[in-house]
Design a protein around this motif. Structure first.
Motif, mmCIF file in Angstrom:
data_model
loop_
_atom_site.group_PDB
_atom_site.id
_atom_site.type_symbol
_atom_site.label_atom_id
_atom_site.label_comp_id
_atom_site.label_asym_id
_atom_site.label_seq_id
_atom_site.Cartn_x
_atom_site.Cartn_y
_atom_site.Cartn_z
ATOM 1 N N GLY A 98 50.082 39.052 30.127
ATOM 2 C CA GLY A 98 51.346 39.201 29.425
ATOM 3 C C GLY A 98 51.221 40.270 28.353
ATOM 4 N N GLU A 99 51.703 39.962 27.157
ATOM 5 C CA GLU A 99 51.641 40.900 26.047
ATOM 6 C C GLU A 99 50.205 41.026 25.546
ATOM 7 O OE1 GLU A 99 52.030 43.321 22.864
ATOM 8 O OE2 GLU A 99 53.434 43.011 24.490
ATOM 9 N N VAL A 100 49.631 42.218 25.637
ATOM 10 C CA VAL A 100 48.266 42.467 25.180
ATOM 11 C C VAL A 100 48.210 43.825 24.482
ATOM 12 C CG1 VAL A 100 47.150 41.075 26.971
ATOM 13 C CG2 VAL A 100 47.567 43.506 27.384
ATOM 14 N N ASN A 101 47.082 44.093 23.868
ATOM 15 C CA ASN A 101 46.832 45.353 23.173
ATOM 16 C C ASN A 101 46.564 46.455 24.211
ATOM 17 O OD1 ASN A 101 45.760 47.522 21.781
ATOM 18 N ND2 ASN A 101 44.431 46.300 20.485
ATOM 19 N N HIS A 102 47.580 47.277 24.485
ATOM 20 C CA HIS A 102 47.428 48.335 25.483
ATOM 21 C C HIS A 102 46.468 49.429 25.030
ATOM 22 C CE1 HIS A 102 51.352 47.520 27.958
ATOM 23 N NE2 HIS A 102 50.395 46.639 28.179
ATOM 24 N N GLN A 103 46.398 49.689 23.744
ATOM 25 C CA GLN A 103 45.466 50.718 23.272
ATOM 26 C C GLN A 103 44.031 50.359 23.673
ATOM 27 O OE1 GLN A 103 45.850 51.639 19.098
ATOM 28 N NE2 GLN A 103 48.080 51.703 19.198
ATOM 29 N N ARG A 104 43.695 49.126 23.477
ATOM 30 C CA ARG A 104 42.340 48.686 23.803
ATOM 31 C C ARG A 104 42.172 48.517 25.316
ATOM 32 N NH1 ARG A 104 39.525 44.484 19.855
ATOM 33 N NH2 ARG A 104 39.724 46.394 18.639
ATOM 34 N N LEU A 105 43.192 47.969 25.959
ATOM 35 C CA LEU A 105 43.093 47.705 27.399
ATOM 36 C C LEU A 105 42.999 48.997 28.204
ATOM 37 C CD1 LEU A 105 43.193 45.849 29.862
ATOM 38 C CD2 LEU A 105 45.691 45.896 29.699
ATOM 39 N N GLY A 121 39.752 50.009 47.298
ATOM 40 C CA GLY A 121 38.569 49.255 46.928
ATOM 41 C C GLY A 121 38.491 48.945 45.455
ATOM 42 N N ARG A 122 39.654 48.939 44.802
ATOM 43 C CA ARG A 122 39.705 48.695 43.362
ATOM 44 C C ARG A 122 40.299 47.325 43.058
ATOM 45 N NH1 ARG A 122 37.469 52.696 39.759
ATOM 46 N NH2 ARG A 122 37.415 54.649 40.954
ATOM 47 N N ARG A 123 39.918 46.787 41.926
ATOM 48 C CA ARG A 123 40.540 45.561 41.435
ATOM 49 C C ARG A 123 41.859 45.908 40.737
ATOM 50 N NH1 ARG A 123 36.954 42.286 37.700
ATOM 51 N NH2 ARG A 123 36.734 44.275 36.594
ATOM 52 N N VAL A 124 42.708 44.876 40.559
ATOM 53 C CA VAL A 124 44.063 45.099 40.051
ATOM 54 C C VAL A 124 44.326 44.231 38.832
ATOM 55 C CG1 VAL A 124 46.488 45.322 40.701
ATOM 56 C CG2 VAL A 124 44.743 45.300 42.483
ATOM 57 N N LEU A 125 44.972 44.828 37.842
ATOM 58 C CA LEU A 125 45.419 44.114 36.650
ATOM 59 C C LEU A 125 46.934 44.264 36.572
ATOM 60 C CD1 LEU A 125 44.314 42.560 34.209
ATOM 61 C CD2 LEU A 125 44.098 44.745 33.021
ATOM 62 N N VAL A 126 47.675 43.160 36.680
ATOM 63 C CA VAL A 126 49.141 43.202 36.728
ATOM 64 C C VAL A 126 49.720 42.815 35.371
ATOM 65 C CG1 VAL A 126 51.216 42.260 37.808
ATOM 66 C CG2 VAL A 126 49.157 42.651 39.179
ATOM 67 N N GLY A 127 50.542 43.706 34.806
ATOM 68 C CA GLY A 127 51.284 43.379 33.591
ATOM 69 C C GLY A 127 52.577 42.680 33.969
ATOM 70 N N ARG A 128 52.785 41.499 33.438
ATOM 71 C CA ARG A 128 53.938 40.690 33.869
ATOM 72 C C ARG A 128 55.270 41.344 33.524
ATOM 73 N NH1 ARG A 128 52.454 35.911 35.801
ATOM 74 N NH2 ARG A 128 50.434 35.006 35.229
ATOM 75 N N GLY A 129 55.397 41.937 32.337
ATOM 76 C CA GLY A 129 56.643 42.579 31.945
ATOM 77 C C GLY A 129 57.794 41.617 31.833
ATOM 78 N N TRP A 130 59.003 42.181 31.723
ATOM 79 C CA TRP A 130 60.193 41.345 31.517
ATOM 80 C C TRP A 130 60.636 40.627 32.783
ATOM 81 C CZ3 TRP A 130 64.123 44.111 27.733
ATOM 82 C CH2 TRP A 130 63.569 44.121 26.454
ATOM 83 N N ALA A 131 60.060 40.944 33.928
ATOM 84 C CA ALA A 131 60.371 40.212 35.163
ATOM 85 C C ALA A 131 59.351 39.120 35.435
ATOM 86 C CB ALA A 131 60.430 41.169 36.349
ATOM 87 N N ASP A 132 58.365 38.985 34.534
ATOM 88 C CA ASP A 132 57.305 37.993 34.700
ATOM 89 C C ASP A 132 56.631 38.129 36.059
ATOM 90 O OD1 ASP A 132 55.683 35.964 33.761
ATOM 91 O OD2 ASP A 132 56.942 34.370 34.585
ATOM 92 N N LEU A 133 56.257 39.372 36.378
ATOM 93 C CA LEU A 133 55.580 39.632 37.652
ATOM 94 C C LEU A 133 54.273 38.856 37.709
ATOM 95 C CD1 LEU A 133 56.057 43.505 37.914
ATOM 96 C CD2 LEU A 133 57.466 41.715 38.942
ATOM 97 N N GLY A 134 53.900 38.423 38.909
ATOM 98 C CA GLY A 134 52.681 37.649 39.063
ATOM 99 C C GLY A 134 51.829 38.165 40.201
ATOM 100 N N LEU A 135 50.887 37.342 40.602
ATOM 101 C CA LEU A 135 49.972 37.714 41.678
ATOM 102 C C LEU A 135 50.594 37.383 43.029
ATOM 103 C CD1 LEU A 135 46.698 36.317 40.068
ATOM 104 C CD2 LEU A 135 47.780 38.561 39.753
ATOM 105 N N ILE A 136 50.095 38.028 44.078
ATOM 106 C CA ILE A 136 50.650 37.781 45.408
ATOM 107 C C ILE A 136 49.772 36.834 46.208
ATOM 108 C CG2 ILE A 136 51.827 39.999 45.427
ATOM 109 C CD1 ILE A 136 49.624 41.094 47.211
ATOM 110 N N ASP A 137 48.576 36.524 45.702
ATOM 111 C CA ASP A 137 47.699 35.569 46.361
ATOM 112 C C ASP A 137 46.670 35.110 45.336
ATOM 113 O OD1 ASP A 137 45.657 37.586 46.217
ATOM 114 O OD2 ASP A 137 46.414 38.455 48.074
ATOM 115 N N ASP A 138 45.706 34.339 45.767
ATOM 116 C CA ASP A 138 44.735 33.778 44.830
ATOM 117 C C ASP A 138 43.371 34.479 44.887
ATOM 118 O OD1 ASP A 138 43.917 32.904 47.287
ATOM 119 O OD2 ASP A 138 43.931 30.753 46.789
#
Length: 422
Positions: free
Chosen positions: A297-304, A272-289
């Motif tokens: 993509g590249e973001v501040n992980h300390q803050r995130l 029942g949780r929402r998901v945040l996907v980090g694309r990484g070097w494989a440019d991972l994406g979403l599986i649906d809309d």
């Protein structure tokens, strides 16, 4: 004082040098960096005002290329990297007082050869302790070179480790050394690390047990406070509901693959949780809309990481440390090298789960998330956050400069004594 910092590896090998470089400059040192010629690495270092000299192939291209590292291609890759180092690094090191080398073992050994040739001081630094010989634990096995199952004594295993590294990288290193007029070395590992290596990890997350064989200096992890704001669309997603679970495998996304990301998304949704996907070097994406999932993509992980319910990741030293400092529960899905170790440490500290093996399923991740999302795990993660050091980069910078000052004073005193005797 002028310092050359050298590394070869992924973002986890480059980012600590950002922290050390900034602290060194704050103390008045001039800093240059030799690193893989990846655009994102150069941009990151340029962002803190540090010049970069590219060495070797793109780390991202090498990581994502086929075939993966093996006993068959590692020697050739090492030879190419060392040849590049011996060609590029001497001009970059011109006028420097000390060279600090990190990254893969052949890269450290190549960098030390440059320091030896130029007659400048040398320090090796490691971002995980598993490659440092210790009687308290066995070494890691290299791809395609498992240790004999009948050998169980740790000291004997470390002897085999040295032999394995020599077999993989000895010819490449000594061929390069011969090309610049240096004699061969007969133990690549011990030559690379030297007698007093630095362990740039947090002593709570990665406690080092003293050994008579090495004088290890543990500085703490080399990190900086990251003040970069999160992108507006990411902030909007975070603000729109309960904290999501972050899923990202960084440079290991290629190995983990889209199936791992799909399994993680479905497992998180099952809670029942929402998901945040980090694309990484494989440019991972979403599986649906569906609007319960967002890719970054590249973001501040300390803050995130301070705004997520848990972090599912590959177990790199940097990601593990950042999540720990943020007080985020973790699920580590290790792919290779030191990553199983970091997963085990997360589990031992009670701040998350070490997934059994590199290939997750919806069922296995769902079970892991039951533990990671338990309020007791969250409480332990928040308690641990307050114990993780934040001054590792400054401690390393001060140590580097203090040691240099002491060395200069000793040299001057020796010269004065010689003049008096004369």
């Amino acid at each position: 004082m002028r310092v050359l910092l050298s590394t070869y590896g992924s973002r986890g090998d480059v980012e600590p040098l950002v922290g050390l470089a900034v602290r060194l400059r704050e103390l008045g040192a001039e800093v240059r960096v030799c690193a893989p010629p990846d655009e994102d690495f150069a941009e990151r270092l340029a962002g803190v005002g540090v010049s970069v000299v590219g060495v070797g192939q793109s780390a991202r291209a090498l990581t994502t290329a086929a075939p993966p590292p093996s006993k068959h291609n590692l020697p050739q890759r090492a030879a190419e990297l060392i040849a590049s180092q011996l060609r590029v690094m001497p001009p970059a090191a011109e006028g420097c007082d000390v060279l600090v080398a990190t990254g893969a073992t052949p890269a450290i050994a190549g960098a030390r050869s440059v320091a030896e040739k130029l007659g400048i001081r040398y320090v090796s630094a490691i971002f995980q302790q598993l490659t440092l010989p210790s009687p308290h634990r066995p070494p890691m096995a290299y791809p395609g070179r498992p240790f004999p199952p009948e050998v169980t004594d740790n000291r004997a295993l470390w002897e085999l480790d040295a032999q394995s590294i020599d077999a993989l990288f000895g010819e490449a290193l000594n061929t390069g050394r011969e090309s610049i007029g240096l004699p061969p070395v007969d133990n690549v590992r011990d030559y690379a690390f030297g007698d007093r290596p630095w362990l740039a990890t947090d002593p709570v997350l990665d406690p080092w047990r003293e050994t008579p064989d090495l004088d290890v200096v543990q500085t703490g992890a080399w990190t900086l406070p990251d003040e970069r704001p999160l992108p507006a669309d990411l902030v909007a997603f975070l603000d729109a509901g309960a904290p999501p679970v972050y899923v990202g495998f960084g440079s290991m996304a290629v190995r983990a693959g889209e199936e791992a990301a799909r399994a993680a998304i479905e497992a998180v949704r099952s809670k029942g949780r929402r998901v945040l996907v980090g694309r990484g070097w494989a440019d991972l994406g979403l599986i649906d809309d569906r609007d319960d999932c967002f890719a970054v993509g590249e973001v501040n992980h300390q803050r995130l990481f301070g705004r997520v319910a848990a972090v599912v990741h590959h177990g790199g030293a940097g990601t593990t440390t950042t999540a720990a400092r943020a007080g985020a529960p973790q699920v580590v899905v290790p792919q290779l090298a030191d990553q199983p170790y970091w997963g085990a440490r997360v589990a031992e500290l009670g701040v998350g789960v070490a997934h059994d093996g590199p290939v997750p399923t919806v069922e296995s991740l769902s079970a892991a998330l039951d533990t990671a999302l338990d309020p007791k795990t969250g409480a332990r993660a928040k308690a641990l956050a307050g114990t993780v050091r934040t001054d590792g980069a400054m401690r390393a910078a001060r140590l580097l400069l203090d040691t240099a000052d002491a060395s200069t004073a000793a040299t001057a005193a020796s010269a004065d004594t010689a003049g008096t005797v004369g």
